[in-house]
Motif scaffolding. Structure first.
Motif, short mmCIF file in Angstrom:
data_model
loop_
_atom_site.label_atom_id
_atom_site.label_comp_id
_atom_site.label_asym_id
_atom_site.label_seq_id
_atom_site.Cartn_x
_atom_site.Cartn_y
_atom_site.Cartn_z
N THR A 1 -74.16 60.72 10.29
CA THR A 1 -74.67 59.36 10.53
C THR A 1 -73.58 58.49 11.15
O THR A 1 -73.83 57.74 12.10
N ILE A 2 -72.36 58.58 10.60
CA ILE A 2 -71.25 57.80 11.13
C ILE A 2 -70.96 58.18 12.57
O ILE A 2 -70.76 57.31 13.44
N GLN A 3 -70.92 59.48 12.86
CA GLN A 3 -70.60 59.91 14.21
C GLN A 3 -71.65 59.44 15.22
O GLN A 3 -71.31 59.06 16.34
N ARG A 4 -72.92 59.45 14.81
CA ARG A 4 -73.97 58.96 15.71
C ARG A 4 -73.78 57.48 16.00
O ARG A 4 -73.98 57.03 17.14
N ARG A 5 -73.38 56.72 14.99
CA ARG A 5 -73.14 55.29 15.20
C ARG A 5 -71.94 55.07 16.11
O ARG A 5 -71.94 54.16 16.95
N ILE A 6 -70.91 55.90 15.96
CA ILE A 6 -69.74 55.78 16.83
C ILE A 6 -70.12 56.08 18.27
O ILE A 6 -69.74 55.35 19.20
N ASP A 7 -70.87 57.17 18.48
CA ASP A 7 -71.30 57.53 19.83
C ASP A 7 -72.19 56.45 20.44
O ASP A 7 -72.07 56.12 21.63
N GLN A 8 -73.08 55.90 19.63
CA GLN A 8 -73.97 54.84 20.10
C GLN A 8 -73.17 53.60 20.51
O GLN A 8 -73.44 53.00 21.56
N ALA A 9 -72.18 53.24 19.69
CA ALA A 9 -71.37 52.06 20.00
C ALA A 9 -70.58 52.27 21.29
O ALA A 9 -70.45 51.34 22.10
N LYS A 10 -70.06 53.48 21.50
CA LYS A 10 -69.32 53.76 22.73
C LYS A 10 -70.22 53.62 23.95
O LYS A 10 -69.81 53.08 24.99
N ALA A 11 -71.46 54.11 23.83
CA ALA A 11 -72.41 54.01 24.94
C ALA A 11 -72.75 52.54 25.22
O ALA A 11 -72.86 52.13 26.39
N GLU A 12 -72.90 51.74 24.17
CA GLU A 12 -73.23 50.32 24.35
C GLU A 12 -72.07 49.56 24.98
O GLU A 12 -72.30 48.67 25.82
N VAL A 13 -70.84 49.91 24.61
CA VAL A 13 -69.67 49.24 25.19
C VAL A 13 -69.57 49.51 26.69
O VAL A 13 -69.13 48.66 27.47
N LYS A 14 -69.99 50.70 27.11
CA LYS A 14 -69.98 51.02 28.54
C LYS A 14 -70.96 50.15 29.31
O LYS A 14 -70.74 49.83 30.49
N GLU A 15 -72.05 49.76 28.66
CA GLU A 15 -73.05 48.93 29.32
C GLU A 15 -72.65 47.46 29.33
O GLU A 15 -72.90 46.75 30.29
N THR A 16 -72.04 47.01 28.23
CA THR A 16 -71.59 45.62 28.16
C THR A 16 -70.40 45.51 27.22
O THR A 16 -70.42 46.05 26.11
N THR A 17 -69.36 44.84 27.65
CA THR A 17 -68.16 44.69 26.83
C THR A 17 -68.38 43.80 25.62
O THR A 17 -67.54 43.74 24.73
N HIS B 1 -68.62 69.59 14.66
CA HIS B 1 -69.90 68.94 14.45
C HIS B 1 -69.80 67.44 14.24
O HIS B 1 -70.77 66.72 14.50
N HIS B 2 -68.66 66.96 13.76
CA HIS B 2 -68.54 65.53 13.45
C HIS B 2 -67.46 64.82 14.26
O HIS B 2 -67.25 63.62 14.08
N LYS B 3 -66.76 65.56 15.13
CA LYS B 3 -65.75 64.98 16.02
C LYS B 3 -64.73 64.16 15.24
O LYS B 3 -64.35 63.06 15.66
N LEU B 4 -64.28 64.68 14.12
CA LEU B 4 -63.29 63.97 13.32
C LEU B 4 -61.99 63.81 14.09
O LEU B 4 -61.59 64.67 14.86
#
Length: 415
Positions: free
Chosen positions: A193-209, A245-248
């Motif tokens: 769950t944490i890793q998905r949130r991290i990946d999602q946040a990174k994708a959102e930052v690419k769209e808008t700072t 699996h979790h990109k620790l």
């Protein structure tokens, strides 16, 4: 109990959590034994995403705990002195230490009080008060609780630079035996769950700072070594799976330390500290040198060698792969030469674009020739292929030196 007494108890209790790396520096001492000492209890060191080493206040919110993990000094059945900070006290300590330039951030963990959600609420409250009310821009590392609700873990990731959940023990059977309240599947589910949130946040930052970050320094975990019969092969398999699996960012290994009034299920003696060191070296090889977990041990010898580092041990098991011609070998094969680190491999690749690499070039790179000579071929060095039995004699002095190699090699990667 005043705040200084609480700090003494809860800073000491936090020392068992290794998932906040120490740099070992001693340059920021305010005075011998003082609260500003960066080598005493309460101060540790970690690395920010940009590579800076920062000093952190490392404490528990409380050492009360409703769990009875047999390996933990703070378990509910343990007869230790207890203390508990309020959220306001942690905030005040952090800001006071920060203003005095003793620290640059906070590492906050906690025993479980009442239930997981209540404890997590208190941890998140500290982080929110620091960020919103105090305008604190320093480094925050929060220890999260897998049993807590996803909403609370999401809030922790919003305020913290790094969050972590400890898997504690290498196998589900180990947890069931020594920490029945914990479940490896639940822990890894929270990590997902944490890793998905991290990946999602990174994708959102690419769209808008302006998108809010989520644990930009990633997540880490810790495993206790030597409290159970789990072998190094199992430990490395578990670490490899966590990375894959979790990109620790890191898996930390903590050698089991015997505790007062310990359960009969626990060993009477701590494992040799060199075992912890070898696991860190093996972990580094998996993360940066292209080694797979299964390559570092064998089914017949599932424990890492204590007499030599894992890369040397791999080379000894594969004499047919050496000597390696440093003028033609791939980067991946150069990484496997004992005595060559990632940085020197990059330099060798640059040198051979202009001329053939010689022993003098390796000397200028400060490579240990005594260690690498049996494994390399250069323009002016052509060793014969020798068998494993002959290597045992050739490499014996190097092995003896390597046994006591400083742990800083794990940080630099020069294995």
């Amino acid at each position: 109990m005043d705040i200084a007494q609480k700090l003494s108890i809860l800073a000491d209790a936090a020392k068992y959590d290794a998932s906040c790396a120490s740099s070992g520096t001693s340059k920021r001492n305010s005075r011998e034994g003082g609260l500003g000492s960066t080598t005493g209890a309460g101060i540790c060191h970690s690395y920010t995403p940009d590579g800076r080493c920062v000093s952190l206040l490392k404490i528990l919110l409380t050492n009360y705990c409703i769990y009875d993990c047999q390996y933990c000094i703070n378990r509910v059945s343990s007869d230790v002195r207890r203390a508990r900070f309020t959220a306001e006290e942690v905030v005040k300590l952090t800001m006071d230490f920060y203003r005095r330039n003793y620290i640059e951030g906070l590492f906050l963990s906690s025993g479980i009080i009442r239930n997981a959600d209540y404890t997590m609420e208190q941890v998140v409250r500290v982080a929110r008060m620091l960020r919103e009310e105090q305008g604190f821009k320093g480094y925050l590392h929060l220890k999260t609780i897998p049993e807590a609700s996803p909403e609370l873990i999401a809030q922790a990731g919003r305020w913290a630079d790094r969050i972590s959940i400890n898997v504690e023990l290498p196998t589900p059977a180990d947890l069931e035996r020594l920490a029945p309240e914990k479940n490896l599947g639940r822990i890894r589910g929270a990590m997902t769950t944490i890793q998905r949130r991290i990946d999602q946040a990174k994708a959102e930052v690419k769209e808008t700072t302006k998108a809010p970050p989520f644990a930009p320094a990633g997540q880490s975990t810790q495993m206790i070594i030597g409290a159970t019969a789990a072998q190094d092969r199992e430990i490395l398999d578990q670490s490899s799976s966590l990375y894959r699996h979790h990109k620790l960012r890191r898996v930390y290994y903590s050698a089991f330390s015997p505790i007062p009034d310990a359960s009969q299920r626990l060993p009477l003696m701590a494992p040799p500290l060199v075992r912890e060191h070898r696991l860190y070296q093996a972990d580094w090889l998996m993360r940066f040198y292209g080694f797979q977990a299964q390559e570092l041990t064998t089914p017949e010898a599932p424990q890492l060698s204590l007499e030599m580092d894992p890369k040397m041990a791999w080379a000894m098991r594969h004499p047919q792969s050496f000597p390696v011609d440093v003028n033609t070998a791939s980067r991946e094969m150069l990484w496997r030469i004992p005595g060559l680190g990632v940085r020197n491999v990059d330099r060798i690749l640059q040198i051979r674009r202009w001329h053939r690499v010689t022993l003098a070039d390796l000397q200028r790179l400060r490579v240990s020739l005594k260690k690498v000579l049996p494994f390399v071929q250069t323009a002016d060095h052509h060793p014969r292929e020798i068998g494993s039995a002959q290597w045992q004699q050739t490499l014996k002095p190097a092995q003896q030196l390597e046994l006591f190699a400083p742990a800083i090699g794990v940080v630099t990667g020069e294995l």
